[in-house]
Enzyme design. Structure first.
Site, PDB file in Angstrom:
ATOM      1  CB  CYS A 177      52.274  49.539  32.836  1.00 60.21           C
ATOM      2  SG  CYS A 177      52.223  50.844  31.611  1.00 60.21           S
ATOM      3  CD  GLU A 224      44.744  43.881  35.894  1.00 66.30           C
ATOM      4  OE1 GLU A 224      44.459  44.796  36.697  1.00 66.30           O
ATOM      5  OE2 GLU A 224      45.853  43.305  35.899  1.00 66.30           O
ATOM      6  NE  ARG A 276      41.965  46.636  42.223  1.00 65.47           N
ATOM      7  CZ  ARG A 276      42.807  47.036  43.170  1.00 65.47           C
ATOM      8  NH1 ARG A 276      42.360  47.814  44.137  1.00 65.47           N
ATOM      9  NH2 ARG A 276      44.078  46.667  43.160  1.00 65.47           N
ATOM     10  NE  ARG A 278      43.866  47.684  38.399  1.00 70.92           N
ATOM     11  CZ  ARG A 278      43.825  48.654  39.303  1.00 70.92           C
ATOM     12  NH1 ARG A 278      43.109  49.746  39.055  1.00 70.92           N
ATOM     13  NH2 ARG A 278      44.459  48.553  40.452  1.00 70.92           N
TER      14      ARG A 278
END
Length: 451
Positions: A177, A224, A276, A278
């Protein structure tokens, strides 16, 4: 001539096969590992120096049939082949192959991989078949998209991508990112330089993903990232990504969902005992008319999730116990912040607990996931008898299980790197069975798009 030599010559007439096998294995394992592995056979006394002499051309490689087969067993075997697959995909920013694992389990054939980190490449090649008869391995994706060379035109870049990247049905990418610089599109258009996403996303690694999508036009993609992608750079990053994918002609699943429970944000705790979250962007080419009605809200979830206790090894090396000094530091640090009303501190978990998110920094102190070994919080930190019960960190094998690369009590996923690198790799990876579920959910539409 001895029987051993006769067996060798009958089995392997070409000495170059030995060197080819060793060279293949050295992409995943170092010389010491290969020598140690050979020494598991009775009577062997191999050294790393012998193998170095082979590689440098200072000695002729010569393996017995038993040695050759012993080493050949380390080479990953393809679970999906060019003669038996349901769809083709490429794996960008591949890491150690978590997304690939999920899509391979659903009949996908990987034909191209890109990963720049040399240690991640070693783990990837130790676990996944990278047969160059149908698969290409690339290191820096910018060498494929020509994005490092600003003198190249869009047409030159697309031509090069088409030459280098095989045709595929699905593009997979866990891209980093980065913030986008919103340069003046009108000014660039006036100068006749770039347009659309070529302008808006230039200089980011998402730009390279978009270029490949634009050139190859796969039926679908799966992107992702961390869930904070939506708020990154005050939302500008996500807005540009969604706009780009839409302009490239793709329908993104649940694109208009603005609620708190966004189906695009999926928690891996449905598959493993770890929180977690995402963000998953699934897109289908609109012109193929297979996208209608697809939503990640309908993603099938497993009936049962292993507990943390299910993945723990019964006996671990003492090196995984926190040193008394480190435990005292973490203990006092957490206590100090608790007194201030802050939530900072270690994450101590037991067999029935759900772990925090495993991060790439886990190798530093393991503080986000510490396994409780019976520490008595009523006793002072300096109590020597209590120090025996100080927590431990997860082992790399347990990390592989926590990320779904191994079955709950398995160690089938090979870890050819140091503990430090392994912790970084698993912390940067994805929940593999989650992507198997996503692939299964997408598969009917992927296959339909090919007909």
């Amino acid at each position: 001539m001895s029987q051993l030599e006769l067996d060798y010559l009958n089995y392997n007439q070409d000495l170059h096969n030995d060197l080819f096998l060793i060279s293949t294995l050295l992409e995943a394992y170092d010389q010491k590992f290969i020598a140690t592995h050979l020494n598991k056979l009775p009577g062997n006394n191999w050294t790393r120096e012998t193998i170095n002499r082979w590689i440098k051309g200072k000695a002729s490689p010569k393996l017995s049939k038993a040695e050759y087969e012993h080493l050949e067993a380390l080479v990953p075997k393809a679970s999906v082949t060019p003669n038996n697959y349901d769809f083709k995909f490429i794996d960008l920013f591949a890491g150690i192959g978590g997304i690939r694992k999920g899509f391979e389990e659903q009949g996908g054939l990987c034909v191209f991989t890109s990963e720049w980190d040399k240690f991640a490449r070693r783990t990837y090649k130790a676990n996944f078949a990278c047969d160059n008869s149908f698969h290409t391995f690339n290191e820096d994706i910018r060498d494929v998209t020509l994005s490092k060379d600003t003198s190249k035109t869009e047409q030159e870049a697309y031509k090069h991508i088409n030459q280098v990247v095989p045709d595929h049905d699905v593009l997979l990418a866990g891209f980093p990112c980065q913030p986008f610089s919103l340069a003046g599109v009108s000014k660039k258009n006036a100068l006749g330089v770039k347009h659309g996403f070529e302008c808006d996303t230039q200089g980011t690694l998402f730009f390279d993903v978009a270029r490949i999508i634009a050139a190859k036009r796969p039926s679908a993609f799966v992107l992702e990232n961390v869930k904070n992608l939506k708020s990154h750079d005050r939302g500008k990053t996500f807005k540009i990504i969604m706009k780009t994918l839409d302009e490239l002609g793709y329908s993104i699943a649940d694109a208009d969902h603005l609620g708190a429970k966004d189906p695009k944000i999926i928690n891996g705790c449905n598959w493993v005992p770890q929180n977690r979250e995402r963000i998953i962007l699934v897109g289908f080419r609109r012109d193929l008319n297979v996208h209608e009605g697809f939503s990640l809200k309908d993603l099938p979830l497993p009936a049962n999730t292993p507990s943390l206790g299910d993945i723990l090894e019964p006996i671990v090396d003492e090196k995984y116990l926190l040193t008394p000094k480190l435990w005292e530091y973490l203990f006092n640090y957490a206590k100090k912040h608790q007194e201030k009303g802050n939530g900072f501190g270690f994450g101590l978990v037991g067999p029935e607990d759900r772990a925090r998110t495993l991060s790439a920094r886990y190798y530093k102190d393991g503080s986000e996931i510490l396994i409780d070994r019976g520490w008595d919080f009523e006793k002072p930190i300096t109590d020597k008898a209590n120090l025996i019960n100080r927590p431990r960190r997860l082992t790399p094998i347990e990390c592989a299980r926590l990320m779904g690369f191994n079955t709950p009590q398995g160690n089938e996923f090979k870890i050819p790197v140091s503990d430090t690198q392994a912790y970084k790799q698993f912390g940067n990876s994805v929940i593999a069975p989650m992507f198997s579920a996503i692939a299964k959910h997408m598969k009917p539409r992927i296959v339909s798009s090919k007909s």
